[in-house]
Write a protein that holds these residues in place. Structure first.
Motif, PDB file in Angstrom:
ATOM      1  N   ALA A 307       0.835  -1.208   0.000  1.00 13.78           N
ATOM      2  CA  ALA A 307       0.000   0.000   0.000  1.00 13.78           C
ATOM      3  C   ALA A 307       0.868   1.255   0.000  1.00 13.78           C
ATOM      4  O   ALA A 307       0.567   2.229  -0.709  1.00 13.78           O
ATOM      5  CB  ALA A 307      -0.925  -0.010   1.226  1.00 13.78           C
ATOM      6  N   HIS A 310       2.209   1.983  -3.466  1.00 13.32           N
ATOM      7  CA  HIS A 310       1.186   2.556  -4.353  1.00 13.32           C
ATOM      8  C   HIS A 310       0.938   4.025  -4.018  1.00 13.32           C
ATOM      9  O   HIS A 310       0.772   4.857  -4.920  1.00 13.32           O
ATOM     10  CB  HIS A 310      -0.127   1.769  -4.220  1.00 13.32           C
ATOM     11  N   ARG A 311       0.917   4.354  -2.725  1.00 12.02           N
ATOM     12  CA  ARG A 311       0.702   5.764  -2.343  1.00 12.02           C
ATOM     13  C   ARG A 311       1.857   6.641  -2.805  1.00 12.02           C
ATOM     14  O   ARG A 311       1.652   7.782  -3.246  1.00 12.02           O
ATOM     15  CB  ARG A 311       0.515   5.869  -0.828  1.00 12.02           C
ATOM     16  N   ALA A 333      -3.891   1.595  -4.069  1.00 14.39           N
ATOM     17  CA  ALA A 333      -3.563   1.799  -2.655  1.00 14.39           C
ATOM     18  C   ALA A 333      -4.791   1.629  -1.779  1.00 14.39           C
ATOM     19  O   ALA A 333      -4.733   0.996  -0.707  1.00 14.39           O
ATOM     20  CB  ALA A 333      -2.952   3.181  -2.449  1.00 14.39           C
ATOM     21  N   SER A 337      -5.381  -1.149   1.091  1.00 12.13           N
ATOM     22  CA  SER A 337      -5.653  -0.637   2.435  1.00 12.13           C
ATOM     23  C   SER A 337      -6.971  -1.163   2.976  1.00 12.13           C
ATOM     24  O   SER A 337      -7.081  -1.484   4.162  1.00 12.13           O
ATOM     25  CB  SER A 337      -5.664   0.902   2.427  1.00 12.13           C
TER      26      SER A 337
END
Length: 367
Positions: A307, A310-311, A333, A337
């Motif tokens: 995650a 991806h962020r 993300a 999450s």
């Protein structure tokens, strides 16, 4: 209604009540939270369910678990002993948990230890509680990890430094940096290096911008060492330096941590290096590192790192004006999450999983 049906209904009610009380939620709190989740469960109906006087349909059960912030397994695992055809008792479940942990299956280990805790008429022994905490930490379930460690420490709350530091790391993951720092300071005399690292991470996890103080707490002395603890410290210091606008220094520290044999540390190092490269206007190299980080994180069973990568990609694409790519990374993300939260995993922006693994070690066998 048969006796077995009554017994099951009461067992479900007790398990739901325990989960609600552990979260310090009133019946009214749950009614409001479930309404916000889209499926209102009234306080009167929930009270009847908890007292074994009513059933709860599966969609409402799932909504209820989302409302109280717990994974469905928090109740399901507690009922496992009722349906276990082998009739496993607590010692057998403990052995199963140790075997699963040794086989690098923390999810199965955590389920077995939770079932053992609910089946046993006596408190679980300390080695079992520590192994249970490690399984929860590996899954990123920091609140559950902290609860298991608190049981291991006992009612007197006098923890030896090693156990106190593990609890401090877990409280960081549970978003209690102040408590984590206090626990670290209590163990500082006998374990100064990990205590200093946890204090620095607590500063980075706090609401204030304490990156300068965190960087000073870590200091430059760690640069000369390449042990596992120092590599995790390097990741923490890299984050502090990045926040202070010193991306090249941050990248160098992350590059050193990337040589670790631990896949979780290597994945975290690539995320840290990518963010530093992006701050240094080297977006293409940063995005390549994030792809590598996701591959490593998946192999290491670290969805919080997936995650995070991806962020980080979302932020880089947004800076570049790639709106479509940024939106795609944001969706990825959010999807990871959501799965993490459904499994009880708390989001973590710091190398907590790696820190816990270093502090706890990997060898756990029943005594």
């Amino acid at each position: 209604m048969t006796a077995s049906r009554i017994e099951l209904r009461r067992a479900v009610g007790r398990a739901l009540q325990q989960v609600r009380r552990e979260g310090r939620l009133s019946l009214d709190d749950v009614e409001q939270a479930s309404d916000a989740e889209g499926m209102r469960i009234t306080r009167s109906h929930l009270s009847r369910v908890e007292n074994g006087q009513a059933d709860l349909a599966l969609p409402r059960f799932l909504c209820l678990m989302r409302a109280v912030g717990e994974p469905p397994g928090a109740v399901v695992d507690g009922l496992a002993a009722l349906f276990d055809k082998k009739g496993d008792d607590a010692p057998a479940l403990e052995r199963r948990g140790f075997e699963a942990l040794a086989a690098a299956d923390p999810d199965a280990a955590a389920r077995a230890f939770r079932a053992a805790a609910r089946t046993s008429v006596r408190p679980l022994p300390r080695p079992t509680l520590e192994a249970w905490a490690e399984a929860e930490a590996a899954l990123g379930r920091w609140s559950a990890c902290a609860q298991a460690l608190q049981l291991a420490i006992g009612p007197l709350k006098r923890a030896e430094p090693a156990l106190g530091l593990l609890l401090a790391a877990a409280q960081l993951g549970a978003r209690k940096p102040g408590l984590a720092a206090a626990l670290a300071r209590a163990a500082a005399e006998r374990a100064p290096r990990p205590a200093r690292l946890i204090e620095a991470l607590a500063l980075l996890a706090g609401e204030g911008d304490d990156a300068r103080e965190a960087e000073a707490a870590l200091g430059a002395a760690e640069d000369a060492a390449d042990g596992p603890l120092e590599l995790v410290g390097g990741l923490a210091r890299a984050e502090a330096l990045r926040r202070l606008g010193r991306p090249e220094e941050a990248r160098r520290l992350a590059a050193r941590a990337a040589l670790s044999p631990d896949r979780t540390i290597r994945a975290g190092a690539r995320v840290a290096a990518a963010r530093a490269l992006a701050d240094g206007r080297r977006a293409a190299a940063a995005l390549r590192l994030l792809v590598e980080a996701r591959t490593l994180a998946r192999a290491a069973g670290a969805p919080d790192l997936v995650a995070r990568s991806h962020r980080a990609a979302e932020e880089i694409h947004r800076r570049l004006g790639n709106i479509e790519e940024s939106a795609r990374a944001a969706r990825a993300a959010r999807a990871v999450s959501r799965r993490n939260l459904a499994d009880g995993r708390a989001p973590a922006e710091l190398p907590l999983a790696s820190l816990y693994r270093v502090l706890a070690g990997r060898e756990h066998r029943p005594t």
